[in-house]
Motif scaffolding. Structure first.
Motif, mmCIF file in Angstrom:
data_model
loop_
_atom_site.group_PDB
_atom_site.id
_atom_site.type_symbol
_atom_site.label_atom_id
_atom_site.label_comp_id
_atom_site.label_asym_id
_atom_site.label_seq_id
_atom_site.Cartn_x
_atom_site.Cartn_y
_atom_site.Cartn_z
ATOM 1 N N ASP A 69 25.211 -34.780 -64.107
ATOM 2 C CA ASP A 69 26.037 -35.519 -63.655
ATOM 3 C C ASP A 69 26.921 -34.743 -62.757
ATOM 4 O O ASP A 69 26.664 -33.624 -62.540
ATOM 5 C CB ASP A 69 26.953 -36.252 -64.644
ATOM 6 C CG ASP A 69 27.581 -37.501 -64.195
ATOM 7 O OD1 ASP A 69 27.517 -37.991 -63.066
ATOM 8 O OD2 ASP A 69 28.301 -38.403 -65.013
ATOM 9 N N CYS A 70 27.607 -35.568 -61.852
ATOM 10 C CA CYS A 70 28.532 -34.738 -60.921
ATOM 11 C C CYS A 70 30.012 -34.731 -61.406
ATOM 12 O O CYS A 70 30.572 -35.431 -62.253
ATOM 13 C CB CYS A 70 28.477 -35.439 -59.582
ATOM 14 S SG CYS A 70 26.854 -35.386 -58.722
ATOM 15 N N LEU A 71 30.784 -33.657 -61.040
ATOM 16 C CA LEU A 71 32.157 -33.562 -61.421
ATOM 17 C C LEU A 71 32.879 -34.466 -60.708
ATOM 18 O O LEU A 71 32.346 -35.261 -59.612
ATOM 19 C CB LEU A 71 32.770 -32.059 -61.075
ATOM 20 C CG LEU A 71 32.066 -30.925 -61.848
ATOM 21 C CD1 LEU A 71 32.571 -29.571 -61.140
ATOM 22 C CD2 LEU A 71 32.605 -31.010 -63.168
ATOM 23 N N PRO A 72 34.068 -35.003 -61.178
ATOM 24 C CA PRO A 72 34.842 -35.911 -60.562
ATOM 25 C C PRO A 72 35.135 -35.709 -59.120
ATOM 26 O O PRO A 72 35.460 -34.517 -58.748
ATOM 27 C CB PRO A 72 36.264 -36.066 -61.264
ATOM 28 C CG PRO A 72 35.872 -35.306 -62.786
ATOM 29 C CD PRO A 72 34.852 -34.051 -62.494
ATOM 30 N N GLU A 75 29.300 -36.553 -55.867
ATOM 31 C CA GLU A 75 28.189 -37.614 -55.812
ATOM 32 C C GLU A 75 26.867 -36.634 -55.690
ATOM 33 O O GLU A 75 27.073 -35.645 -54.874
ATOM 34 C CB GLU A 75 28.251 -38.789 -54.964
ATOM 35 C CG GLU A 75 28.456 -38.473 -53.473
ATOM 36 C CD GLU A 75 28.681 -39.635 -52.679
ATOM 37 O OE1 GLU A 75 29.022 -40.820 -53.418
ATOM 38 O OE2 GLU A 75 28.844 -39.468 -51.635
ATOM 39 N N PRO A 76 25.959 -37.189 -56.329
ATOM 40 C CA PRO A 76 24.593 -36.116 -56.112
ATOM 41 C C PRO A 76 24.272 -36.099 -54.418
ATOM 42 O O PRO A 76 24.376 -37.079 -53.628
ATOM 43 C CB PRO A 76 23.514 -37.205 -56.551
ATOM 44 C CG PRO A 76 24.152 -38.117 -57.526
ATOM 45 C CD PRO A 76 25.577 -38.300 -56.837
ATOM 46 N N LYS A 77 23.954 -35.004 -54.070
ATOM 47 C CA LYS A 77 23.561 -34.633 -52.720
ATOM 48 C C LYS A 77 22.525 -35.420 -52.507
ATOM 49 O O LYS A 77 22.414 -36.105 -51.224
ATOM 50 C CB LYS A 77 23.283 -33.232 -52.599
ATOM 51 C CG LYS A 77 23.238 -32.937 -51.062
ATOM 52 C CD LYS A 77 23.053 -31.397 -51.082
ATOM 53 C CE LYS A 77 22.899 -30.922 -49.328
ATOM 54 N NZ LYS A 77 22.821 -29.217 -49.451
ATOM 55 N N SER A 78 21.476 -35.592 -52.988
ATOM 56 C CA SER A 78 20.013 -36.416 -52.861
ATOM 57 C C SER A 78 20.045 -37.326 -54.088
ATOM 58 O O SER A 78 19.447 -37.136 -54.836
ATOM 59 C CB SER A 78 19.101 -35.446 -52.752
ATOM 60 O OG SER A 78 17.761 -36.102 -52.578
ATOM 61 N N PRO A 79 20.490 -38.443 -53.888
ATOM 62 C CA PRO A 79 20.314 -39.537 -55.023
ATOM 63 C C PRO A 79 19.109 -39.735 -55.517
ATOM 64 O O PRO A 79 18.716 -39.802 -56.698
ATOM 65 C CB PRO A 79 21.155 -40.773 -54.515
ATOM 66 C CG PRO A 79 22.031 -40.239 -53.327
ATOM 67 C CD PRO A 79 21.492 -39.123 -52.863
ATOM 68 N N SER A 80 18.129 -39.892 -54.509
ATOM 69 C CA SER A 80 16.594 -40.158 -54.872
ATOM 70 C C SER A 80 16.126 -38.801 -55.763
ATOM 71 O O SER A 80 15.447 -39.184 -56.784
ATOM 72 C CB SER A 80 15.853 -40.117 -53.522
ATOM 73 O OG SER A 80 15.736 -39.085 -52.737
ATOM 74 N N SER A 89 18.782 -29.980 -58.906
ATOM 75 C CA SER A 89 19.061 -28.454 -58.350
ATOM 76 C C SER A 89 19.797 -28.465 -57.007
ATOM 77 O O SER A 89 20.230 -27.558 -56.354
ATOM 78 C CB SER A 89 17.552 -27.682 -58.105
ATOM 79 O OG SER A 89 16.730 -28.413 -57.249
ATOM 80 N N GLY A 90 19.926 -29.699 -56.287
ATOM 81 C CA GLY A 90 20.566 -29.699 -54.733
ATOM 82 C C GLY A 90 21.948 -29.844 -55.092
ATOM 83 O O GLY A 90 22.711 -29.700 -54.126
ATOM 84 N N GLY A 91 22.509 -30.243 -56.193
ATOM 85 C CA GLY A 91 23.843 -30.313 -56.567
ATOM 86 C C GLY A 91 24.566 -31.639 -56.196
ATOM 87 O O GLY A 91 23.879 -32.617 -55.691
ATOM 88 N N CYS A 92 25.809 -31.662 -55.978
ATOM 89 C CA CYS A 92 26.576 -32.580 -55.449
ATOM 90 C C CYS A 92 27.267 -32.304 -54.551
ATOM 91 O O CYS A 92 27.773 -30.961 -54.195
ATOM 92 C CB CYS A 92 27.439 -32.948 -56.668
ATOM 93 S SG CYS A 92 26.801 -33.418 -58.585
#
Length: 190
Positions: A69-72, A75-80, A89-92
């Motif tokens: 999940d992402c920290l508050p 959001e995901p860098k690459s949602p797909s 691995s791309g993180g948030c």
């Protein structure tokens, strides 16, 4: 890695799979298949940076289909990649554009409870004798500070540990974790 087997009829295999999991397998002739008898890591969150920058890993992710999940405020860098491939691995990234500075414009810190703290290689002890409130006041002025934790130090006082730059390798730890406070903009704070 080396090891020896006292029974020559036992066939062992060591395997490193695509995810970084090391497995020891033993051949069961009767079943005609390899059976795992040992592997590391034990948790999906053990590999360093499993959920990328500003991600948080939950080894007990039973209520969701994915441990990351992402920290508050992120959001995901690459949602797909997160939602379809289960690759974090791309993180948030910040929910607001990176070019929009939140520092000094109503930003603050959101508590993330019971975690193994992020990688401390870029963390700094501000003081080993500072209250949580004083810790936050002290770092609020420094816009490059991305998070802090107020940690009890054995045989000392309460210390103020701060992170600058990207947060990496944060993991939920229900049994004995620390509370960290992540910098977010005014929109995310409420």
């Amino acid at each position: 890695m080396t090891y020896s087997v006292s029974d020559a009829s036992v066939i062992l295999r060591v395997m490193l799979d695509y995810s970084g999991l090391v497995k020891n397998l033993i051949w069961h002739e009767k079943d005609g298949k390899w059976n795992e008898f040992w592997s590391v890591p034990k948790s999906p969150c053990d590999p360093y940076g499993r959920c990328g920058t500003y991600g948080i890993c939950d080894p007990h992710f039973f209520s969701r289909r994915f441990e990351c999940d992402c920290l508050p405020g992120y959001e995901p860098k690459s949602p797909s990649e997160w939602n379809i491939l289960k690759d974090a691995s791309g993180g948030c990234v910040r929910k607001r554009l990176e070019s929009t500075s939140s520092c000094g414009h109503g930003d603050g810190f959101v508590k993330v409870a019971n975690v193994k703290v992020p990688d401390t290689s870029a963390a700094v002890w501000v003081s080993t004798n500072m209250s949580p409130r004083d810790c936050e006041k002290n770092i609020m002025r420094n816009c490059s500070c991305s998070a802090y934790a107020s940690i009890d130090i054995a045989e000392k006082e309460t210390g103020c540990l701060t992170w600058y730059g990207k947060l990496m390798d944060t993991v939920h730890n229900r049994e004995e974790g620390y509370d960290i406070y992540v910098r977010v903009d005014a929109i995310q704070k409420s």
